[in-house]
Design a protein around this motif. Structure first.
Motif, PDB file in Angstrom:
ATOM      1  N   PRO A 124      10.827   7.877  41.439  1.00  0.00           N
ATOM      2  CA  PRO A 124       9.798   7.475  40.467  1.00  0.00           C
ATOM      3  C   PRO A 124       8.705   8.521  40.288  1.00  0.00           C
ATOM      4  CG  PRO A 124       9.648   6.161  42.470  1.00  0.00           C
ATOM      5  CD  PRO A 124      10.929   6.893  42.538  1.00  0.00           C
ATOM      6  N   ALA A 125       8.357   9.227  41.372  1.00  0.00           N
ATOM      7  CA  ALA A 125       7.347  10.285  41.259  1.00  0.00           C
ATOM      8  C   ALA A 125       7.850  11.417  40.375  1.00  0.00           C
ATOM      9  CB  ALA A 125       6.992  10.812  42.649  1.00  0.00           C
ATOM     10  N   ILE A 126       9.110  11.813  40.540  1.00  0.00           N
ATOM     11  CA  ILE A 126       9.688  12.863  39.706  1.00  0.00           C
ATOM     12  C   ILE A 126       9.727  12.417  38.242  1.00  0.00           C
ATOM     13  CG2 ILE A 126      11.839  14.100  39.200  1.00  0.00           C
ATOM     14  CD1 ILE A 126      12.344  14.277  42.178  1.00  0.00           C
ATOM     15  N   PHE A 127      10.029  11.141  38.016  1.00  0.00           N
ATOM     16  CA  PHE A 127      10.044  10.618  36.647  1.00  0.00           C
ATOM     17  C   PHE A 127       8.657  10.718  36.010  1.00  0.00           C
ATOM     18  CE2 PHE A 127       9.239   6.926  33.861  1.00  0.00           C
ATOM     19  CZ  PHE A 127      10.141   7.214  32.836  1.00  0.00           C
ATOM     20  N   ILE A 128       7.609  10.362  36.756  1.00  0.00           N
ATOM     21  CA  ILE A 128       6.241  10.445  36.240  1.00  0.00           C
ATOM     22  C   ILE A 128       5.878  11.891  35.908  1.00  0.00           C
ATOM     23  CG2 ILE A 128       3.802  10.096  36.811  1.00  0.00           C
ATOM     24  CD1 ILE A 128       5.336   7.531  36.236  1.00  0.00           C
ATOM     25  N   ILE A 129       6.253  12.813  36.799  1.00  0.00           N
ATOM     26  CA  ILE A 129       5.983  14.237  36.559  1.00  0.00           C
ATOM     27  C   ILE A 129       6.737  14.715  35.320  1.00  0.00           C
ATOM     28  CG2 ILE A 129       6.237  16.558  37.538  1.00  0.00           C
ATOM     29  CD1 ILE A 129       6.065  15.105  40.320  1.00  0.00           C
ATOM     30  N   PHE A 130       7.969  14.279  35.191  1.00  0.00           N
ATOM     31  CA  PHE A 130       8.775  14.626  34.014  1.00  0.00           C
ATOM     32  C   PHE A 130       8.073  14.184  32.733  1.00  0.00           C
ATOM     33  CE2 PHE A 130      11.725  13.056  30.804  1.00  0.00           C
ATOM     34  CZ  PHE A 130      12.465  14.202  30.517  1.00  0.00           C
ATOM     35  N   MET A 131       7.596  12.956  32.708  1.00  0.00           N
ATOM     36  CA  MET A 131       6.932  12.431  31.519  1.00  0.00           C
ATOM     37  C   MET A 131       5.631  13.184  31.229  1.00  0.00           C
ATOM     38  SD  MET A 131       8.989  10.249  30.330  1.00  0.00           S
ATOM     39  CE  MET A 131       7.921   9.764  28.974  1.00  0.00           C
ATOM     40  N   GLY A 132       4.979  13.671  32.282  1.00  0.00           N
ATOM     41  CA  GLY A 132       3.740  14.408  32.080  1.00  0.00           C
ATOM     42  C   GLY A 132       3.954  15.830  31.597  1.00  0.00           C
ATOM     43  N   CYS A 133       5.060  16.454  32.000  1.00  0.00           N
ATOM     44  CA  CYS A 133       5.299  17.872  31.705  1.00  0.00           C
ATOM     45  C   CYS A 133       6.121  18.115  30.454  1.00  0.00           C
ATOM     46  CB  CYS A 133       6.015  18.534  32.894  1.00  0.00           C
ATOM     47  SG  CYS A 133       5.056  18.571  34.409  1.00  0.00           S
ATOM     48  N   VAL A 134       6.984  17.183  30.088  1.00  0.00           N
ATOM     49  CA  VAL A 134       7.956  17.448  29.037  1.00  0.00           C
ATOM     50  C   VAL A 134       7.303  17.736  27.685  1.00  0.00           C
ATOM     51  CG1 VAL A 134       8.309  15.015  28.398  1.00  0.00           C
ATOM     52  CG2 VAL A 134      10.153  16.677  28.060  1.00  0.00           C
ATOM     53  N   PHE A 135       6.220  17.045  27.368  1.00  0.00           N
ATOM     54  CA  PHE A 135       5.620  17.231  26.042  1.00  0.00           C
ATOM     55  C   PHE A 135       4.815  18.532  25.915  1.00  0.00           C
ATOM     56  CE2 PHE A 135       6.342  12.593  26.159  1.00  0.00           C
ATOM     57  CZ  PHE A 135       7.168  12.493  25.053  1.00  0.00           C
ATOM     58  N   PRO A 136       4.015  18.929  26.917  1.00  0.00           N
ATOM     59  CA  PRO A 136       3.356  20.244  26.804  1.00  0.00           C
ATOM     60  C   PRO A 136       4.350  21.391  26.666  1.00  0.00           C
ATOM     61  CG  PRO A 136       2.333  18.964  28.542  1.00  0.00           C
ATOM     62  CD  PRO A 136       3.539  18.198  28.114  1.00  0.00           C
ATOM     63  N   ILE A 137       5.426  21.368  27.458  1.00  0.00           N
ATOM     64  CA  ILE A 137       6.432  22.431  27.380  1.00  0.00           C
ATOM     65  C   ILE A 137       7.120  22.400  26.020  1.00  0.00           C
ATOM     66  CG2 ILE A 137       8.550  23.347  28.404  1.00  0.00           C
ATOM     67  CD1 ILE A 137       7.661  22.098  31.058  1.00  0.00           C
ATOM     68  N   LEU A 138       7.417  21.193  25.537  1.00  0.00           N
ATOM     69  CA  LEU A 138       8.060  21.038  24.229  1.00  0.00           C
ATOM     70  C   LEU A 138       7.181  21.599  23.111  1.00  0.00           C
ATOM     71  CD1 LEU A 138      10.244  19.835  22.355  1.00  0.00           C
ATOM     72  CD2 LEU A 138       8.993  17.661  22.450  1.00  0.00           C
ATOM     73  N   GLY A 182       3.500  27.114  28.506  1.00  0.00           N
ATOM     74  CA  GLY A 182       3.754  25.687  28.645  1.00  0.00           C
ATOM     75  C   GLY A 182       3.992  25.277  30.083  1.00  0.00           C
ATOM     76  N   LEU A 183       4.725  26.111  30.828  1.00  0.00           N
ATOM     77  CA  LEU A 183       4.969  25.835  32.239  1.00  0.00           C
ATOM     78  C   LEU A 183       3.673  25.902  33.042  1.00  0.00           C
ATOM     79  CD1 LEU A 183       8.272  27.852  32.785  1.00  0.00           C
ATOM     80  CD2 LEU A 183       8.031  25.365  32.762  1.00  0.00           C
ATOM     81  N   LYS A 184       2.819  26.843  32.679  1.00  0.00           N
ATOM     82  CA  LYS A 184       1.534  26.986  33.365  1.00  0.00           C
ATOM     83  C   LYS A 184       0.685  25.721  33.192  1.00  0.00           C
ATOM     84  CE  LYS A 184      -2.324  30.247  33.750  1.00  0.00           C
ATOM     85  NZ  LYS A 184      -2.936  31.485  33.208  1.00  0.00           N
ATOM     86  N   VAL A 185       0.659  25.208  31.970  1.00  0.00           N
ATOM     87  CA  VAL A 185      -0.051  23.948  31.717  1.00  0.00           C
ATOM     88  C   VAL A 185       0.654  22.798  32.426  1.00  0.00           C
ATOM     89  CG1 VAL A 185      -0.716  22.293  29.932  1.00  0.00           C
ATOM     90  CG2 VAL A 185      -0.957  24.751  29.512  1.00  0.00           C
ATOM     91  N   GLY A 186       1.992  22.823  32.388  1.00  0.00           N
ATOM     92  CA  GLY A 186       2.771  21.745  32.999  1.00  0.00           C
ATOM     93  C   GLY A 186       2.576  21.646  34.495  1.00  0.00           C
ATOM     94  N   VAL A 187       2.392  22.771  35.180  1.00  0.00           N
ATOM     95  CA  VAL A 187       2.197  22.746  36.631  1.00  0.00           C
ATOM     96  C   VAL A 187       0.938  21.978  37.001  1.00  0.00           C
ATOM     97  CG1 VAL A 187       1.539  24.195  38.591  1.00  0.00           C
ATOM     98  CG2 VAL A 187       3.521  24.798  37.250  1.00  0.00           C
ATOM     99  N   GLY A 188      -0.151  22.230  36.266  1.00  0.00           N
ATOM    100  CA  GLY A 188      -1.393  21.497  36.538  1.00  0.00           C
ATOM    101  C   GLY A 188      -1.232  20.006  36.318  1.00  0.00           C
ATOM    102  N   ALA A 190       1.613  18.423  36.452  1.00  0.00           N
ATOM    103  CA  ALA A 190       2.562  17.949  37.461  1.00  0.00           C
ATOM    104  C   ALA A 190       1.857  17.616  38.768  1.00  0.00           C
ATOM    105  CB  ALA A 190       3.640  19.007  37.702  1.00  0.00           C
ATOM    106  N   LEU A 191       0.918  18.447  39.176  1.00  0.00           N
ATOM    107  CA  LEU A 191       0.179  18.185  40.423  1.00  0.00           C
ATOM    108  C   LEU A 191      -0.631  16.897  40.312  1.00  0.00           C
ATOM    109  CD1 LEU A 191      -1.048  21.759  41.415  1.00  0.00           C
ATOM    110  CD2 LEU A 191       0.417  20.266  42.770  1.00  0.00           C
ATOM    111  N   MET A 192      -1.307  16.722  39.185  1.00  0.00           N
ATOM    112  CA  MET A 192      -2.098  15.498  39.001  1.00  0.00           C
ATOM    113  C   MET A 192      -1.195  14.262  38.992  1.00  0.00           C
ATOM    114  SD  MET A 192      -5.081  16.567  36.283  1.00  0.00           S
ATOM    115  CE  MET A 192      -3.997  17.313  35.064  1.00  0.00           C
TER     116      MET A 192
END
Length: 249
Positions: A124-138, A182-188, A190-192
């Motif tokens: 579930p944690a990976i799923f939450i991170i996925f949902m947070g990162c997918v749109f900035p990278i996209l 996008g990955l740079k934004v996504g990492v931040g 992802a941590l949150m």
């Protein structure tokens, strides 16, 4: 070279001032109760105990596994989709409404569903991170495709290149800098997302460690967890920033 070292030394002034002020109000003059804000010496002792017990390393590795797991999955979905949406206008028009609705939803809002679907733990944690990162990278990838030099695209098409070759030989190299951003934004993000998800639906990681420390009235461990999260973010931000400077510009 001198200016570079000077800049780094100047950047250390404020952290040193903050640590000195922190020590004075907590352990120097005892102005602040240690249960409200532990002093730097107490935090160092907590960090040492966590290192000796292995808990800090274990929880850090658990959190990093979730961060990179969610980030990699988001990249696998977002980068190809961003290229396709940027290249095919009809496909972008078809998906834009759904993306516009889903993108503003905070990743934390998916926590109840992640627990219902995946239970408690790492998934579930990976799923939450996925949902947070997918749109900035996209969004960054899509923007990179649209900013690709039209002259290069038209030149390749004039020479008889197919859409597949134009995308792989012209568009993708042009998109790479935007993907890294996008990955740079996504990492931040992802941590949150990781820390929030671990506090609610996980049994390991730095967020879980912070939550447990708070319930035991152990502010020293709480601050250690917060500092480690900040250091991880600082290191990852530096790595991606270095990649942007040395590889693309």
């Amino acid at each position: 070279m001198y200016e570079n070292y000077k800049s780094k030394l100047i950047s250390l002034i404020l952290p040193i001032v903050i640590i000195i002020f922190w020590y004075l109000i907590t352990e120097g003059f005892h102005i602040v109760n240690p249960y409200i804000l532990p002093g730097p010496i107490e935090v160092c002792n907590s960090a040492w105990n966590l290192i000796l017990s292995g808990k800090l390393l274990k929880n850090t590795i658990d959190s990093l596994f979730k961060v990179f797991g969610g980030l990699i999955l988001a990249s696998i979905v977002a980068i190809p989709l961003g290229v396709l949406l940027g290249w095919y206008k009809t496909l972008e028009d078809l998906c834009s409404f759904v993306i516009s609705i889903l993108r503003p939803i905070p990743p934390i809002a998916w926590i109840p569903f992640s627990i219902l679907w995946f239970g408690i733990g790492t998934v579930p944690a990976i799923f939450i991170i996925f949902m947070g990162c997918v749109f900035p990278i996209l969004v960054y990838t899509l923007d990179g495709v649209k900013r690709t030099d039209k002259v290069l695209i038209e030149s390749a098409q004039t020479l008889g290149a197919s859409d597949r070759k134009v995308i792989t030989r012209v568009v993708l190299p042009s998109v790479f800098p935007y993907v890294v951003s996008g990955l740079k934004v996504g990492v931040g993000i992802a941590l949150m997302c990781t820390i929030s998800a671990e506090m609610i639906g996980s049994s390991s990681g730095l967020g879980y460690m912070i939550l447990q420390a708070t319930s035991r009235f152990d502010p020293g461990t709480t601050v250690v967890g917060m500092i480690v999260i900040g250091l991880i973010g600082l290191i990852l931000d530096y790595v991606f920033g270095l990649a942007q400077k040395r590889i693309f510009w």
